[in-house]
Design an enzyme around this catalytic site. Structure first.
Site, mmCIF file in Angstrom:
data_model
loop_
_atom_site.group_PDB
_atom_site.id
_atom_site.type_symbol
_atom_site.label_atom_id
_atom_site.label_comp_id
_atom_site.label_asym_id
_atom_site.label_seq_id
_atom_site.Cartn_x
_atom_site.Cartn_y
_atom_site.Cartn_z
ATOM 1 N N ARG A 178 0.846 -1.202 0.000
ATOM 2 C CA ARG A 178 0.000 0.000 0.000
ATOM 3 C C ARG A 178 0.878 1.248 0.000
ATOM 4 N NH1 ARG A 178 -4.410 0.191 4.462
ATOM 5 N NH2 ARG A 178 -5.165 1.892 3.143
ATOM 6 N N CYS A 234 -1.138 6.676 8.755
ATOM 7 C CA CYS A 234 -1.484 5.375 8.177
ATOM 8 C C CYS A 234 -2.580 5.625 7.157
ATOM 9 C CB CYS A 234 -1.910 4.394 9.263
ATOM 10 S SG CYS A 234 -3.314 4.982 10.251
#
Length: 281
Positions: A178, A234
């Site tokens: 990611r 995040c």
């Protein structure tokens, strides 16, 4: 006391009048699953705090997928859970500490010092044969007064201003694919904030699922300068919080959270996106 406490220590606190045990289990995409799991079985005396209903504000155009809750609303939720300014709070989940760390961070942000995350989590608790119950308690409400620690938080515009500046380290806490932009199962754009380095939050846990100790956390971040400001993010500001704890355990003191995180960053079309690896810490 460290930020992480053992299951044995938590067992000793059951029923203590100055301790609140908070069940923070939550499953992304299944918003009722955590509460249902709590109602089926939890640590005796534990209260339930919901990631999206109690520990986040409603999603808006900006602010990310789990915006920080309104301070007043959060203090009401804490008061209703029996958490006052002098209460010791122990948070647990069964997601490696990610949801529990969100409550830990929020309480620290509100100036509350006596908050801890239980090591290993609820699954390990049950496997160890520690007591569980399905009895849902109604704690007596108490007053919680927030003293907000603004220095723990950065907003999107501050991150924008700091891009490329010396003296700042930006840490992306998501899984490497990611971060590199190779996969994005949740947010509408893939990649990372330019200049960010990758430190997957779960690398702060051992193979057995327990938290690594301070020396092991320090090894994870041994390439970073403790004199620099550290900004952690995040996807939505939740799984960054275990890295905030890990950095504190490693001896870092200048650690801030970009709470909106990647999902907030990409909600502004003008913000740049990077892919691949960033080599410099």
């Amino acid at each position: 006391m460290n930020n992480i406490v053992s299951m044995a220590w938590v067992k000793e606190q059951i029923g203590a009048p100055d301790v609140v045990i908070a069940d923070c289990r939550f499953v992304l995409g299944k918003p009722e699953a955590g509460r249902e799991a709590y109602e089926a079985s939890h640590i005796p005396g534990a209260v339930y705090l919901d990631l999206e209903k109690d520990l986040s504000a409603p999603v808006d155009e900006h602010g990310g997928r789990h915006p920080l809750p309104d301070i007043f609303d959060l203090t009401v939720a804490l008061s209703r859970a029996g958490i006052g300014n002098e209460t010791k709070v122990v948070a647990y989940d069964d997601q490696g500490g990610a949801m529990a760390s969100r409550l830990w961070w929020l309480l620290k942000y509100l100036g509350h010092e006596q908050v801890y995350v239980m090591d290993e989590g609820f699954d390990a608790w049950t496997h160890a044969g520690y007591p569980v119950t399905d009895e849902v308690i109604e704690p007596a409400p108490v007053k919680f007064l927030a003293v907000v620690e603004h220095s723990m938080l950065v907003e999107m515009d501050q991150v924008q201003e700091l891009l490329g500046k010396e003296g700042v380290t930006l840490i992306d806490s998501r899984e490497a694919p990611r971060y590199r932009g190779e996969a994005e199962p949740i947010d509408r754009a893939a990649g990372h904030i330019p200049g960010a380095i990758n430190r997957f939050w779960k690398d702060g846990l051992s193979a057995s699922g327990s938290w690594k100790d301070g020396a092991e956390q320090a090894e994870r971040f041994s390439d970073l300068d403790k004199n620099r400001d550290i900004i952690v993010y995040c996807g939505s500001g939740v799984t960054a919080t275990p890295n905030v704890i890990a950095l504190q355990e490693a001896g870092f003191t200048n650690v801030k959270l970009y709470a909106g995180s990647w999902s907030d960053w990409i909600s502004y079309s003008e913000n740049p996106v990077a892919t691949g690896d960033e080599k410099k810490a």
